[in-house]
Design an enzyme around this catalytic site. Structure first.
Site, PDB file in Angstrom:
ATOM      1  N   GLY A 104      -3.242  -6.707  35.097  1.00 22.93           N
ATOM      2  CA  GLY A 104      -2.445  -6.408  33.915  1.00 22.93           C
ATOM      3  C   GLY A 104      -3.268  -5.728  32.844  1.00 22.93           C
ATOM      4  N   GLY A 156      -6.844  -7.895  27.585  1.00 26.22           N
ATOM      5  CA  GLY A 156      -6.472  -8.759  26.474  1.00 26.22           C
ATOM      6  C   GLY A 156      -5.741 -10.003  26.924  1.00 26.22           C
ATOM      7  N   GLY A 157      -5.283 -10.019  28.179  1.00 26.00           N
ATOM      8  CA  GLY A 157      -4.660 -11.207  28.731  1.00 26.00           C
ATOM      9  C   GLY A 157      -3.362 -11.597  28.061  1.00 26.00           C
ATOM     10  N   THR A 158      -2.979 -12.847  28.274  1.00 29.77           N
ATOM     11  CA  THR A 158      -1.723 -13.360  27.732  1.00 29.77           C
ATOM     12  C   THR A 158      -1.698 -13.283  26.215  1.00 29.77           C
ATOM     13  OG1 THR A 158      -1.392 -14.848  29.611  1.00 29.77           O
ATOM     14  CG2 THR A 158      -0.242 -15.391  27.575  1.00 29.77           C
ATOM     15  N   CYS A 159      -2.777 -13.679  25.569  1.00 28.38           N
ATOM     16  CA  CYS A 159      -2.783 -13.795  24.112  1.00 28.38           C
ATOM     17  C   CYS A 159      -2.428 -12.486  23.433  1.00 28.38           C
ATOM     18  CB  CYS A 159      -4.148 -14.282  23.631  1.00 28.38           C
ATOM     19  SG  CYS A 159      -4.256 -14.480  21.839  1.00 28.38           S
ATOM     20  N   HIS A 177      -6.273 -28.101  -7.864  1.00 26.87           N
ATOM     21  CA  HIS A 177      -4.948 -28.445  -8.388  1.00 26.87           C
ATOM     22  C   HIS A 177      -4.438 -27.265  -9.207  1.00 26.87           C
ATOM     23  CE1 HIS A 177      -1.687 -30.659 -10.321  1.00 26.87           C
ATOM     24  NE2 HIS A 177      -2.058 -30.059 -11.443  1.00 26.87           N
TER      25      HIS A 177
END
Length: 460
Positions: A33, A36-39, A439
């Site tokens: 594919g 960069g892969g899935t990410c 704060h």
């Protein structure tokens, strides 16, 4: 057959291993594919880019509660999709080109599978090549799990691999699953104009989260979507664009699009890891030791294909460990999976680190718990937030944090001081009272939760 000093299977986090320290080696990187892969291509990055758009759209819809008159005319999905994937597809192509231009790296495109020890076939048909590595790193990732009753229906369905590239938002999106992928993508498409039904067999959504978070998120989601918990899908019927999802409670959900988001499956089977003598857990994950070594000599593994924490930041850490251990066999370093944080980028955001309260009870720990709401702080007033909170758990004997859970705006950022404290052994009281906390800021909800802990031991 060509032999390389190092073969890396997977161009996601596996690609991150290689830098100039490896310039004296002959390195091969294999992936079928985009780089960069899935990410990069179908996971973390595009989903968060789409979530940001959803957050803006929902912010406009909710503006009236702040006294702002605003109207959302719509989400230009085609433009959003083009912007997201125009950039990411370019990044993937440039990543691959950069590796092809690296003089000591050879790129193989195609499906890789082992035939024997450290030997792989890559590609198919006449384009098949056989390669061998003196050392091999398996970084083959995972894929969406698809139940047989869905796959065998013959009717179309989407997964996280495909749904983000749809031409237009569905009219009615049915989401099968109640985990983090389901939560994020339901948020994306609901904001883009889709009607959403979520089907989950557990009694709550995000059931793996702390019980307080899971219950709160389920209530919030039920106010936005059609939520069906405690029920399972028995079959899919109908026709493309006119699906009927038959549930085990006797009801049927009619939708034009089905998104399957029930989990992920490690790709160890697709690469035929067993043929290389690589042992696997019962769930398909490759077995690795603390140094990321598999049971096969000279073979390491990292990321979703082996880790119990399928998260990009964990895969990147494991990649750094593997890189060191490949180069320093006489000075190995270990991977630490202590205090691993995770976030769900839905609305509101959710983040967690460490144990849930249920786990504390099951382990018989003497623990203190404190919950503080965003609505009890000045910044929460500014946000008009009525749902968010921070929950912290600490050991009464040591004062150390056991877990932390945040539901609310910017939870993924607010969790980080608690991650640091757990990683470095900083006690809850020290963290609450030593540094200044600005704060008014959202971080006051965190500090107030820490200050609310009763750390007096409950045992004699």
């Amino acid at each position: 057959m060509r032999t390389h000093d190092l073969v890396i299977v997977g161009a996601g986090s596996g690609n991150a291993i290689v830098d100039d320290r490896f310039s004296h080696l002959d390195v091969a990187i294999v992936d079928e594919g985009p780089f960069g892969g899935t990410c990069l291509n179908r996971g973390c990055v595009p989903s968060k880019m789409l979530v940001h758009v959803a957050d803006i759209a929902d912010g406009v819809r909710d503006a009236d509660s702040l006294g702002v008159d605003a109207t959302l005319r719509g989400v230009r999905w085609a433009d959003v999709r083009a912007r997201v994937f125009g950039r990411l597809d370019r990044e993937a192509a440039e990543g691959e080109e950069g590796r092809r231009e690296t003089p000591y790296v050879h790129v193989y495109k195609g499906h890789a599978r082992f035939t024997e020890d450290r030997t792989l076939l890559v590609g198919a048909g006449d384009d098949t090549v056989r390669i061998r590595g003196e050392q091999v790193v398996v970084a083959a990732g995972s894929r969406p799990t698809v139940p047989e009753r869905v796959a065998e229906s013959g009717l179309p369905y989407e997964t996280s691999d495909t749904v983000m590239r749809l031409d237009r938002p569905p009219r009615h999106l049915a989401v099968l699953g109640g985990g983090y992928v389901a939560a994020e993508l339901a948020h994306v498409f609901h904001a883009a104009g889709s009607r959403v039904t979520v089907i989950e067999q557990e009694d709550t959504l995000l059931a793996a989260q702390d019980e307080t978070v899971s219950a709160a998120y389920t209530e919030i989601a039920a106010g936005r979507y059609d939520v069906r918990t405690g029920t399972a899908l028995t079959r899919v019927e109908g026709a493309p664009g006119q699906l009927g999802l038959v549930l085990d409670d006797g009801t049927t959900v009619e939708a034009d699009t089905l998104l399957v988001a029930v989990g992920r499956t490690p790709n160890s089977d697709r690469i035929r890891a067993d043929r290389a003598g690589i042992a696997r857990h019962g769930d398909g994950r490759i077995v690795v030791d603390a140094f990321q070594r598999t049971t096969a000599t000279g073979v390491f593994a990292l990321g979703d294909v082996c880790t119990p924490f399928p998260l990009k930041h964990v895969a990147n850490r494991e990649a750094r460990v593997v890189a060191h251990n490949l180069l320093h066999a006489d000075d190995l370093v270990r991977t630490s999976h202590e205090a691993v944080p995770a976030a769900v980028f839905t609305r509101p955001q959710i983040a967690q680190v460490g144990r849930t309260e249920r786990e504390c009870r099951e382990e018989g720990l003497d623990y203190a718990v404190s919950v503080r709401r965003f609505s009890d702080s000045a910044y929460g007033w500014a946000l008009e937030d009525g749902t968010g909170f921070c929950k912290v758990l600490a050991d009464r004997g040591t004062g150390l944090l056991l877990g932390a859970h945040i539901l609310g705006p910017q939870a993924a950022t607010l969790i980080q001081p608690l991650v640091v404290a757990m990683s470095l052994g900083i006690g809850a009281a020290t963290l609450a009272r030593t540094p200044y906390w600005i704060h008014p800021a959202a971080t006051e909800t965190v500090s107030n939760a820490l200050l609310g802990l009763d750390l007096r031991s409950s045992t004699p």
